[in-house]
Write an enzyme that holds these catalytic residues in place. Structure first.
Site, PDB file in Angstrom:
ATOM      1  N   HIS A 115       0.944  -1.188  -0.135  1.00 34.41           N
ATOM      2  CA  HIS A 115       0.108  -0.062  -0.022  1.00 34.41           C
ATOM      3  C   HIS A 115       0.803   1.187  -0.051  1.00 34.41           C
ATOM      4  O   HIS A 115       0.095   2.468  -0.118  1.00 34.41           O
ATOM      5  CB  HIS A 115      -0.882  -0.032   1.171  1.00 34.41           C
ATOM      6  CG  HIS A 115      -0.117   0.091   2.424  1.00 34.41           C
ATOM      7  ND1 HIS A 115       0.370  -1.190   3.156  1.00 34.41           N
ATOM      8  CD2 HIS A 115       0.152   1.149   3.234  1.00 34.41           C
ATOM      9  CE1 HIS A 115       1.104  -0.795   3.974  1.00 34.41           C
ATOM     10  NE2 HIS A 115       1.052   0.439   4.354  1.00 34.41           N
ATOM     11  N   HIS A 152       1.634   6.932  -0.442  1.00 37.82           N
ATOM     12  CA  HIS A 152       0.795   6.244   0.100  1.00 37.82           C
ATOM     13  C   HIS A 152      -0.442   5.942  -0.575  1.00 37.82           C
ATOM     14  O   HIS A 152      -1.090   6.972  -1.098  1.00 37.82           O
ATOM     15  CB  HIS A 152       0.537   6.817   1.450  1.00 37.82           C
ATOM     16  CG  HIS A 152       0.160   5.874   2.580  1.00 37.82           C
ATOM     17  ND1 HIS A 152      -0.913   5.149   2.647  1.00 37.82           N
ATOM     18  CD2 HIS A 152       1.022   5.311   3.624  1.00 37.82           C
ATOM     19  CE1 HIS A 152      -0.881   4.453   3.755  1.00 37.82           C
ATOM     20  NE2 HIS A 152       0.242   4.395   4.180  1.00 37.82           N
TER      21      HIS A 152
END
Length: 151
Positions: A58, A73
């Site tokens: 992620h 992110h």
């Protein structure tokens, strides 16, 4: 020396203060911008040329060849997905070019599971004044400039 930091995804740029996570919205890890992704499955690409120093399904950090490090992110709280729906295309320690495919993911799927798909792009541990030409409220494609990191 200035490093152009590109968008990892297509979407609409926005202020970090709009990110629903205080770590990013209060610039605790560094200044930057966020991108609200548009569309379904796609690739997150390297915002700068350099070396992959951190890699999670992620999120990733690239130490730029010209100095500084950039964190991308993919969504907020997406660590809770335990990698499901994310496909990695590089490994830690690998040298990458700006625009190179890093992770394939689906922002629409992330949202359908109750998470924000917004993507903070942060100059790690950089002073706010080291960022120039921030692009907010602008539609971008992968690789389009988000800001310049001076230093």
């Amino acid at each position: 020396m200035s490093t152009e930091v590109g968008s990892p995804v297509a979407g609409l740029t926005t202020s970090l203060s709009d990110v629903p996570d205080p770590v990013f919205s209060q610039a605790m890890v560094g200044p930057g911008v966020a991108v609200k992704p548009s569309g379904g499955e796609g690739d997150a690409v390297a915002p700068v040329a350099g070396q992959v120093v951190t890699l999670h399904p992620h999120a990733f950090v690239i130490a730029a060849s010209s100095g500084g490090a950039v964190l991308v992110h993919l969504g907020i709280d997406t660590v809770k997905l335990k990698g499901e729906g994310f496909t990695l295309h590089v490994s830690t320690g690998e040298a990458v070019e700006a625009g190179q495919k890093i992770i394939t993911w689906n922002p629409t799927e992330v949202e359908s599971q109750g998470y924000s798909s917004i993507c903070p792009v942060v100059a790690l541990d950089a002073p706010a004044e080291s960022l120039a030409d921030l692009r907010e409220d602008t539609q971008v494609l992968p690789g389009d400039a988000l800001f310049n990191l001076e230093g």
